[in-house]
Design a protein around this motif. Sequence first.
Motif, PDB file in Angstrom:
ATOM      1  N   SER A 179       0.830  -1.199   0.000  1.00 34.81           N
ATOM      2  CA  SER A 179       0.000   0.000   0.000  1.00 34.81           C
ATOM      3  C   SER A 179       0.868   1.255   0.000  1.00 34.81           C
ATOM      4  N   ASP A 209       0.322   3.711   1.912  1.00 36.87           N
ATOM      5  CA  ASP A 209       0.531   4.062   3.317  1.00 36.87           C
ATOM      6  C   ASP A 209       1.752   3.335   3.874  1.00 36.87           C
ATOM      7  N   TYR A 210       1.946   2.075   3.475  1.00 36.89           N
ATOM      8  CA  TYR A 210       3.120   1.339   3.964  1.00 36.89           C
ATOM      9  C   TYR A 210       4.397   1.949   3.403  1.00 36.89           C
ATOM     10  N   ARG A 258       4.783   5.046   2.711  1.00 33.75           N
ATOM     11  CA  ARG A 258       4.982   6.269   3.491  1.00 33.75           C
ATOM     12  C   ARG A 258       5.634   5.946   4.846  1.00 33.75           C
ATOM     13  N   ARG A 259       5.146   4.907   5.508  1.00 33.57           N
ATOM     14  CA  ARG A 259       5.719   4.551   6.819  1.00 33.57           C
ATOM     15  C   ARG A 259       7.174   4.096   6.685  1.00 33.57           C
TER      16      ARG A 259
END
Length: 284
Positions: free
Chosen positions: A46, A48-49, A51-52
């Motif tokens: 994802s 989001d992953y 980004r993390r």
Amino acid sequence: MDRHEFGDAVRQLRERTSPAAVGLPVGRRRVQGLRREELGELAGMSADYVRRLEQGRSHPSAGVVNAIARGMRIGRAEYERLCALAGYAAADGQVPNEVGPGATRLLERFADTPMFVSDAAMNLLAVNSAFVALGHWGLTGDPWEWNVAWRTFCDPFDGFRQSSADANDHEAVLVARLRSALLRYPADASLAALVDELRSRSRPFDTLWRTPRPVAAHESSAAFLHPEGGAVTLVGSMLAIPGDDLAALMLTAAPGSTDAARLAEIVSVTEEPAIIRVGQLGPG
């Protein structure tokens, strides 16, 4: 591992990767390189992953590192760096020996300048016709006859002369490169065998290996004795090709010098192909 350093490396690679290079449409873009969503899609994770990861808030698995490397189609050297930053050994730990497009273009575009491309273990992989024209690299039948370090320490060239200062710099560079290569590719049996053989056969190499000498310069001068008579003095300058973990060595003469005129004369009569693939990696 330093999660923030790994995240910074991923972000920098993402921003440097052209969409066209990974098969994505270019179109009109407000950001440089790939979007996080695009990297996520290419790597099977994802946005989001991603980004993390880039913010240092998640620990990547070895599979994640491999997926990111495949998704962005990064070169061997960058892949090794990502693995090291994530705290993992590279997948196979072998010295890469593919002559990629960047190295090929260098050999093609400097056709009148003697040049070779070598891998991290100092094995010659390809040369141009101008390098062959110098006529100094005779074949010996040794297992590592195409290895620069082997030829320097164990079977020196007859048509190659250096001052003590230049020879010292040249030898220090070779040992430093092999030490670095062995650290990056500990599973490469051929590289380990080469280092063992050099340490056994050459006392100067073994001394430098145990007590490395600082590298004063990554270029040195040498006189090449042409088989048809006469000598030409050239300066060897090393250029890194980081994406493939290769190096190119260019041999140039001082502009307007007698050596430059002699080099042009030697190169002008060669009938060799523009690029010649050479080399034999390890024994056998």
